[in-house]
Design a protein around this motif. Sequence first.
Motif, PDB file in Angstrom:
ATOM      1  N   TYR A 346      38.262   6.182  -0.369  1.00 27.94           N
ATOM      2  CA  TYR A 346      39.014   6.942   0.631  1.00 27.94           C
ATOM      3  C   TYR A 346      39.983   7.930  -0.035  1.00 27.94           C
ATOM      4  CZ  TYR A 346      37.252   3.392   3.826  1.00 27.94           C
ATOM      5  OH  TYR A 346      36.439   2.569   4.567  1.00 27.94           O
ATOM      6  N   ARG A 347      40.390   8.897   0.785  1.00 26.60           N
ATOM      7  CA  ARG A 347      41.346   9.924   0.347  1.00 26.60           C
ATOM      8  C   ARG A 347      42.626   9.791   1.166  1.00 26.60           C
ATOM      9  NH1 ARG A 347      38.413  13.905   1.130  1.00 26.60           N
ATOM     10  NH2 ARG A 347      37.862  14.397  -1.023  1.00 26.60           N
ATOM     11  N   ILE A 367      44.389   9.052   6.210  1.00 26.73           N
ATOM     12  CA  ILE A 367      43.342   8.508   5.345  1.00 26.73           C
ATOM     13  C   ILE A 367      41.993   9.002   5.855  1.00 26.73           C
ATOM     14  CG2 ILE A 367      42.191   6.417   4.527  1.00 26.73           C
ATOM     15  CD1 ILE A 367      44.826   4.958   4.805  1.00 26.73           C
ATOM     16  N   ARG A 368      41.173   9.552   4.940  1.00 32.55           N
ATOM     17  CA  ARG A 368      39.815   9.996   5.265  1.00 32.55           C
ATOM     18  C   ARG A 368      38.821   9.213   4.427  1.00 32.55           C
ATOM     19  NH1 ARG A 368      39.357  14.949   7.925  1.00 32.55           N
ATOM     20  NH2 ARG A 368      41.335  16.031   8.255  1.00 32.55           N
ATOM     21  N   ASP A 369      37.645   8.996   5.009  1.00 31.70           N
ATOM     22  CA  ASP A 369      36.623   8.259   4.268  1.00 31.70           C
ATOM     23  C   ASP A 369      35.764   9.210   3.447  1.00 31.70           C
ATOM     24  OD1 ASP A 369      34.886   9.491   6.013  1.00 31.70           O
ATOM     25  OD2 ASP A 369      34.405   7.686   7.149  1.00 31.70           O
ATOM     26  N   TRP A 370      34.717   8.673   2.833  1.00 34.04           N
ATOM     27  CA  TRP A 370      33.859   9.472   1.944  1.00 34.04           C
ATOM     28  C   TRP A 370      33.053  10.531   2.691  1.00 34.04           C
ATOM     29  CZ3 TRP A 370      33.685   4.454   3.324  1.00 34.04           C
ATOM     30  CH2 TRP A 370      32.593   4.012   4.080  1.00 34.04           C
ATOM     31  N   ASN A 372      34.600  12.372   4.916  1.00 33.56           N
ATOM     32  CA  ASN A 372      35.697  13.262   5.319  1.00 33.56           C
ATOM     33  C   ASN A 372      36.127  13.048   6.777  1.00 33.56           C
ATOM     34  OD1 ASN A 372      37.580  15.121   4.335  1.00 33.56           O
ATOM     35  ND2 ASN A 372      36.528  16.830   5.325  1.00 33.56           N
ATOM     36  N   CYS A 403      48.955   1.922   2.181  1.00 35.40           N
ATOM     37  CA  CYS A 403      47.552   1.775   1.773  1.00 35.40           C
ATOM     38  C   CYS A 403      47.319   0.450   1.051  1.00 35.40           C
ATOM     39  CB  CYS A 403      47.136   2.943   0.880  1.00 35.40           C
ATOM     40  SG  CYS A 403      47.020   4.513   1.750  1.00 35.40           S
ATOM     41  N   ILE A 408      43.263  -0.477   1.348  1.00 34.11           N
ATOM     42  CA  ILE A 408      42.393   0.701   1.319  1.00 34.11           C
ATOM     43  C   ILE A 408      42.111   1.071  -0.137  1.00 34.11           C
ATOM     44  CG2 ILE A 408      42.299   3.187   1.753  1.00 34.11           C
ATOM     45  CD1 ILE A 408      41.775   1.673   4.244  1.00 34.11           C
ATOM     46  N   LEU A 410      41.647   3.543  -2.596  1.00 31.59           N
ATOM     47  CA  LEU A 410      41.843   4.997  -2.716  1.00 31.59           C
ATOM     48  C   LEU A 410      41.164   5.536  -3.964  1.00 31.59           C
ATOM     49  CD1 LEU A 410      45.631   5.397  -1.767  1.00 31.59           C
ATOM     50  CD2 LEU A 410      43.635   5.856  -0.331  1.00 31.59           C
TER      51      LEU A 410
END
Length: 487
Positions: A346-347, A367-370, A372, A403, A408, A410
Amino acid sequence: MGKGSKIHWKSWNHLCVSKFFGGLGFRSLVHHNQAMLAKQAWHIYSNPNSLLFAVLKAKYFNHSTFLDADHGHSPSFTWRSVLWGRDLLKKGLLWKVVSFFLHPEGYWNREALNTYFDPPTVSSILHVPIGGCDKEDFLIWNNHPSGVLSVKSAYHITNAGSLPPSSSNSSLSKKWWTTLWSLNIPPKVKTFIWRVYHHILPVSLNLFLKKTLPTPSCSSCNCSTETVSHALLDCSSAAKTWKLSPFRSFFLSNRHQDIKWFMITAFTELSKEDLMHLLGLLCAIWHNRNRKLFADFFMLPNDVVSWASAFITDFQDAQLKKQSALVQQPSSPHQYGSSRLSQGFYRLNTDAAKDVQSGKLGFGAVIRDWKNRMVAGLSTPVPGNVNPLMAEALSLRSSLLWCYNIKIPLAVIETDSKVLVEKIRSEKSDLSALSDVIQDIRLSLSYFPTASIRYIARSFNRNAHCLARKALGLDGEKSWNGSVPVL
């Protein structure tokens, strides 16, 4: 040439006053010497395990602290010098305190503050940055962002103590000087305006008072007294120039003011561009007056106006070309967008906002996943009124802890504060509250060993920014999981 006595227009002490308080910022050797000794006193104070500290303590302050030590019996020249520097050191020390007035999360407890202090005091306290609750209370240097004494910052304290109590220290005057020295006009014009402000041009009255001329009369219009204001505003040739310039209306409304207040009024009423051209015109009028007096040649009023405008414009064009010629550094690709993530990672994007009136900070995290997709968001309001860099650091620290708590994994951490990223990567530390927060951030990053932290342009950090702004309107922390509000 060079054998006669010279005219001294201002005292050396006045020239050593800061440029932002009406002086020229020349270095006072006495004050500089004390600032350097304050640096030595700081080294002694901040290194209690050193051999020098042990020797001085045994001889001079065995039963007290260094800050409370006196001269003692038969003090050496070195010790007396150190104490002189210590006197300056004590003026700039400030306790970095962790106390009853903090929340466990490391922010100011507004309820406790409101219970014991009046609103103006609470507002002032909220400006004080704090690093957290688990830090030691100790004295730091209050006049440098690092909390460490520097000779330059110590010099400013000792030099400020010599400022004369006059109207030149007013807020308006400081703004005037700050603006003047930052204007995009030739340095010779700035120095000329400084002399105009202080009425120290070699006009007839000043030369008469210095016993250089037999009469104070104006050589151009036969006025009985040529002051600086007369030469630049009231003299017939000067007045004709003003009336043919773009500043005709301003001149007619303010011509009877002292030249100092004529310029300050221009500073408050005109745009910065107009102010630069007005100051250039003052310089051109003086230049034309001297050509007529000493070379028996002068320009017509229209030509003076044209020359002044071209003089300022040509200088600004030259500066623009100089800047354009500088080599442009290639931008980092991370300033403009985000790279793809590996599946399962995640970002995190963070940002901070501030409401000065309410003394409140807002932290936002997304938070964004792979793929986006936004999968979680956080808005956190906290009391405080610190500078933007500190707010960004507090927001990042809070977001990393969030996080970690929700487990999460990251891979990327992004913020639009380039300075913050550089400070985290530099691994340097100092005594400031900001350094404490950055140290906490570095420790938090150990929870995400494969994650990288980087800067992105603000335009790509809008979602975190919106959540930070949203936090300013909340009474408590609010998070979203899988249903982030429309931003």
